[in-house]
Design a protein around this motif. Structure first.
Motif, short mmCIF file in Angstrom:
data_model
loop_
_atom_site.label_atom_id
_atom_site.label_comp_id
_atom_site.label_asym_id
_atom_site.label_seq_id
_atom_site.Cartn_x
_atom_site.Cartn_y
_atom_site.Cartn_z
N GLN A 114 0.94 -1.18 0.03
CA GLN A 114 0.20 0.01 0.12
C GLN A 114 1.11 1.11 -0.05
O GLN A 114 0.79 2.18 -0.74
CB GLN A 114 -0.87 -0.13 1.26
N PHE A 115 2.07 1.30 0.79
CA PHE A 115 2.85 2.34 0.79
C PHE A 115 3.50 2.43 -0.61
O PHE A 115 3.90 3.56 -0.86
CB PHE A 115 3.89 2.32 1.78
N GLN A 116 4.07 1.13 -0.88
CA GLN A 116 4.67 1.04 -2.36
C GLN A 116 3.89 1.75 -3.39
O GLN A 116 4.59 2.51 -4.29
CB GLN A 116 5.18 -0.39 -2.54
N ALA A 117 2.84 1.01 -3.40
CA ALA A 117 2.02 1.73 -4.38
C ALA A 117 1.68 3.05 -4.35
O ALA A 117 1.75 3.85 -5.22
CB ALA A 117 0.33 1.12 -4.47
N GLU A 118 1.27 3.69 -3.12
CA GLU A 118 1.29 5.18 -3.11
C GLU A 118 2.58 6.05 -3.41
O GLU A 118 2.49 7.10 -4.09
CB GLU A 118 0.82 5.70 -1.75
N SER A 119 3.86 5.49 -3.07
CA SER A 119 4.83 6.15 -3.14
C SER A 119 5.32 6.03 -4.88
O SER A 119 5.73 7.07 -5.36
CB SER A 119 5.95 5.44 -2.50
N LEU A 120 5.07 5.06 -5.46
CA LEU A 120 5.06 4.72 -6.75
C LEU A 120 4.28 5.77 -7.67
O LEU A 120 4.52 6.37 -8.58
CB LEU A 120 4.87 3.45 -7.18
N ALA A 121 2.91 5.93 -7.35
CA ALA A 121 2.22 6.85 -8.03
C ALA A 121 2.57 8.30 -7.61
O ALA A 121 2.67 9.08 -8.48
CB ALA A 121 0.79 6.66 -7.23
N LYS A 122 3.33 8.72 -6.60
CA LYS A 122 3.78 10.01 -6.32
C LYS A 122 4.92 10.07 -7.01
O LYS A 122 5.13 11.34 -7.63
CB LYS A 122 3.99 10.25 -4.76
N ASN A 144 -2.59 -7.73 -5.93
CA ASN A 144 -2.97 -6.73 -4.88
C ASN A 144 -2.28 -5.45 -5.05
O ASN A 144 -2.68 -4.42 -4.80
CB ASN A 144 -2.92 -7.50 -3.60
N GLY A 145 -1.00 -5.47 -5.27
CA GLY A 145 -0.05 -4.50 -5.45
C GLY A 145 -0.47 -3.73 -6.39
O GLY A 145 -0.65 -2.45 -6.46
N MET A 146 -0.77 -4.12 -7.55
CA MET A 146 -1.10 -3.26 -8.81
C MET A 146 -2.52 -2.69 -8.46
O MET A 146 -2.89 -1.51 -8.84
CB MET A 146 -1.28 -4.27 -10.17
N ALA A 147 -3.29 -3.30 -7.72
CA ALA A 147 -4.76 -3.10 -7.52
C ALA A 147 -4.51 -1.69 -6.52
O ALA A 147 -5.14 -0.34 -6.70
CB ALA A 147 -5.61 -4.02 -6.76
N GLN A 151 -5.54 2.47 -7.78
CA GLN A 151 -6.19 3.39 -6.98
C GLN A 151 -5.60 4.67 -6.60
O GLN A 151 -5.98 5.93 -6.86
CB GLN A 151 -6.64 2.84 -5.77
N ALA A 152 -4.23 4.69 -6.38
CA ALA A 152 -3.31 5.57 -6.03
C ALA A 152 -3.30 6.61 -7.17
O ALA A 152 -2.91 7.86 -7.20
CB ALA A 152 -1.97 5.27 -5.36
N ALA A 153 -2.98 5.82 -8.25
CA ALA A 153 -2.80 6.63 -9.59
C ALA A 153 -3.92 7.36 -9.91
O ALA A 153 -3.57 8.47 -10.49
CB ALA A 153 -2.32 5.58 -10.59
N GLN A 154 -5.11 7.00 -9.82
CA GLN A 154 -6.19 7.49 -10.28
C GLN A 154 -6.44 8.78 -9.40
O GLN A 154 -6.89 9.80 -9.92
CB GLN A 154 -7.57 6.63 -10.17
N LYS A 155 -6.13 8.55 -8.02
CA LYS A 155 -6.36 9.96 -7.35
C LYS A 155 -5.08 10.94 -7.75
O LYS A 155 -5.61 12.07 -7.48
CB LYS A 155 -6.01 9.61 -5.53
N GLU A 156 -4.02 10.48 -8.31
CA GLU A 156 -3.06 11.47 -8.78
C GLU A 156 -3.40 12.09 -10.07
O GLU A 156 -2.38 12.79 -10.71
CB GLU A 156 -1.56 11.00 -8.50
N GLY A 157 -4.29 11.52 -10.53
CA GLY A 157 -4.65 11.92 -11.97
C GLY A 157 -3.66 11.35 -13.11
O GLY A 157 -3.67 11.75 -14.25
#
Length: 693
Positions: A114-122, A144-147, A151-157
């Motif tokens: 979850q942290f990795q996904a959010e940090s990757l999106a940022k 699960n990681g890609m899911a 989600q994080a990528a969508q929030k970041e546009g």
């Protein structure tokens, strides 16, 4: 792990007098093997410490370190959690393992996906990439990681062009299909949630490297010269995670069986230690080891800290992993990333690659989404008329203030140009020139008449009214100058009232001259004394009365609702017209209507007198001049109403000049011609010749 356990066993501060034992199993990254190993953990042994120095005797397992993969870790956790055996993984990152309802005994020293996904999106957002591809291992970790990342990528546009999965045991055709998707894609950036083994196979396919050509170990290699991930000791990130996991368990056991600190620490070797006690203490551990802080939150996750690494190829041809930055989730929002070294991109370029569906919309345009495509795909449309946008990639344009207008790029509002008929305009110069010429012509004509004031032609045409008419025409020509220049409160009132009064004075003089002609011929009839009732005093009184009425009308207009200067913002969108509002339209049309009535009355009388005998009879000239006057002002009305902006003023000045020149030339030009060029006709004999004939 062995290194950490031996270090702990030789440590006099941590678990003094107690040595840890261990059993190491290889799950081969396979779930069946991992389940088989888990069942071995659950063999029933007495939970006691071995009193001897020999740890070969197996005791009850107090904790488990592992597994490396998320899917095997899930299987192990489901089996051992009913027995309260804590599990600390060093490499299982699936966000699902943070669910304490399903995995109450699970901890890890590596951050959750979850942290990795959010940090990757940022990270993707940090580099300005909005159009990317996504690949993942077809496993719990990858799916699960890609899911979480999506989600994080969508929030970041961020938009994802494709998201494909594969597994290393898939047929070659499946791997090739994934590689073809990447090759055909427009996205230049690919985010992967894949294990090392899976990613290695995909990269080989993308580079068309045949795995069958790899050199197979035969046992004769020199380990000092062998290059592999197992012999590379420069990258010990995962090794350090195992190291911290072992120390976390050791601290938990220490807190459960030992009391006191440092020198006074005493551990009870005879205590009956349960795995549940270790599980409880593991939730509380908080220590530092070799500069690394170790603790777990309520979900069993550590603080998310990632190193940002970059593959960099040196001149020698060796590629090494270089740390170029850090991501620390504990820092304030927006400051999580710290990049302190240049990053090498494709072909050793230091320029950040661009991966977007559509190039950024520059200022002056707005984004319009393409039908049926993600929000990152759009067309750049020029801002509508009257609106601007000074922000890149904006979806909206903002209207300018009513007194401002967009520049050519439509990225800023600039003051609208103010337009009025000025003395610097070509039209203004032309009209002012004709106005001055007309006034000079009237003055010169008055001079000629004054010089020849005793001549029969001047005396026969009522010299007093002629001089008054020339003065009024001079004022008519000059009053047109008040219409040129920037309108102000006083100029607006002056221009309309001066125009109305001077023109009534002019028409009154013409009317007086017409009446004189009629009366003069009536007086020649036997027994008629009409001329006595319309002598010079009566003529002056008539002109004054007609003019006074117009003065009264103008005064009422100025008192009730006078003209005033306004900024016309409606006629033209892109400029401001500075003009005079009428105040009361009724007042303006009454002034104009009164002039029209006098002109019509004068025209009728002139028509009646046009056939009266006399070589110097002015009736014909007055008839023609009134015909021009009426034609000009009749056509003026529709032209005035329909003309936009400053051309309204141009039409009004043109009407004033045209009618003034019409009166001037029709009435006075023939007389001046006779006076200056035909003096033989300027005699009493010629005057009476027609009557005698």
């Amino acid at each position: 792990m062995i290194f950490a356990i031996e270090e702990i066993n030789n440590n006099t501060d941590l678990l003094p007098g107690i040595k840890l034992g261990y059993q190491i199993y290889d799950s081969c990254a396979l779930v069946p093997v991992a389940v088989h190993v888990a069942f071995q953990f659950l063999n029933s042994f007495d939970p006691v410490f071995s009193t001897g120095n020999n740890c070969s005797q197996s005791g009850m397992v107090m904790a488990v370190v592992g597994d490396s993969g998320s899917t095997p870790s899930i299987s192990i956790s489901r089996l051992i959690s009913p027995f309260n055996i804590p599990q600390v993984s060093h490499f299982a990152t699936c966000a699902c393992l943070s669910d304490k309802q399903q995995y109450p005994n699970f901890f890890r020293t590596i951050p959750s996906d979850q942290f990795q996904a959010e940090s990757l999106a940022k990270l993707v957002k940090h580099f300005g990439w909005t159009w990317i591809g996504a690949v993942r291992s077809d496993s719990d970790y990858g799916n699960n990681g890609m899911a979480s990342f999506l989600q994080a990528a969508q929030k970041e546009g961020i938009c994802v062009e494709y998201s494909v999965s594969f597994y290393r045991t898939d047929p070659q055709s499946r791997i090739q299909k994934v590689a073809d998707v990447i090759r055909r894609s427009k996205a230049l950036v690919v985010v992967a949630f894949a294990s090392f083994g899976d990613m290695k196979i995909l990269l080989e396919e993308l580079s068309r490297a045949a795995t069958v050509d790899e050199k197979v170990c035969d046992g004769n290699e020199d380990i000092q010269n062998l290059q592999s991930q197992y012999t590379d000791t420069s990258q010990l990130r995962i090794t350090n995670m195992v190291y911290k996991a072992v120390y976390a368990i050791a601290h938990a056991i220490h807190n459960a069986v030992c009391h006191g600190k440092n020198v006074t620490t005493q551990c009870d070797k005879l205590t009956k230690l349960e795995p549940k006690q270790v599980l409880t203490e593991l939730k509380k551990v908080n220590f530092s080891q070799n500069g690394y802080d170790v603790s777990f939150n309520a979900n069993g996750d550590p603080v998310a800290i990632y190193e940002l690494v970059n593959w960099q190829k040196h001149e020698s041809g060796i590629t090494e992993i270089v740390t170029v930055g850090l991501y620390d989730a504990s820092l304030p929002v927006g400051k999580e990333f710290r990049i302190n070294r240049n990053i090498n991109w494709m072909e050793d370029s230091t320029k950040v690659p661009v991966s977007v569906c559509t190039d950024s919309c520059p200022p002056g345009t707005r984004k319009v989404l393409q039908k049926g495509k993600p929000i990152c795909c759009y067309d750049c449309i020029l801002c509508p008329e009257g609106e601007i946008n000074n922000i890149t990639d904006s979806a909206d344009c903002l209207p300018c203030h009513k007194e401002f207008w967009p520049n050519s790029k439509r990225d800023t509002c600039i003051p609208k140009p103010i337009e009025f008929l000025s003395f610097q305009d070509i039209l203004g110069i032309i009209l002012a020139t004709f106005s001055v010429l007309g006034a000079l012509l009237a003055i010169i004509t008055a001079g000629v008449f004054f010089y020849h004031r005793t001549s029969p032609i001047v005396r026969a045409n009522n010299s007093e009214l002629s001089f008054l008419l020339l003065i009024s025409l001079t004022l008519c020509f000059l009053c047109s100058l008040t219409f040129i220049g920037a309108p102000s409160e006083w100029s607006c009132m002056l221009r309309h009232t001066a125009f109305g009064i001077t023109f009534v004075l002019c028409i009154s003089c013409v009317l007086g001259k017409t009446i004189v002609v009629l009366m003069a011929f009536k007086a020649t009839l036997p027994g008629s004394n009409v001329i006595k009732w319309f002598g010079p005093p009566q003529q002056r009184m008539t002109v004054m009365c007609f003019t006074f009425i117009q003065i009264l009308i103008c005064t009422i207009w100025l008192v009730v609702s006078p003209p005033f200067a306004i900024k016309n913002l409606t006629t033209y969108k892109e400029k401001i017209i500075l003009e005079c509002a009428l105040g009361s339209p009724v007042g303006f049309w009454v002034v104009l209507g009164y002039i029209g009535i006098l002109a019509a009355f004068c025209f009728v009388l002139a028509v009646l007198a046009r056939k009266l005998p006399d070589n110097f009879n002015e009736a014909k000239l007055i008839t023609f001049s009134m015909l021009i006057f009426c034609a000009v002002w009749i056509t003026f009305i529709p032209a005035y109403v329909s003309s936009p902006g400053k051309f309204t003023v141009v039409v009004e000045i043109f009407a004033i000049l045209a009618s003034s020149f019409g009166l001037m030339l029709c009435i006075f030009a023939p007389k001046c011609f006779i006076i200056l060029f035909k003096p033989e006709k300027n005699t009493k004999k010629y005057l009476m010749s027609k009557n005698q004939s």
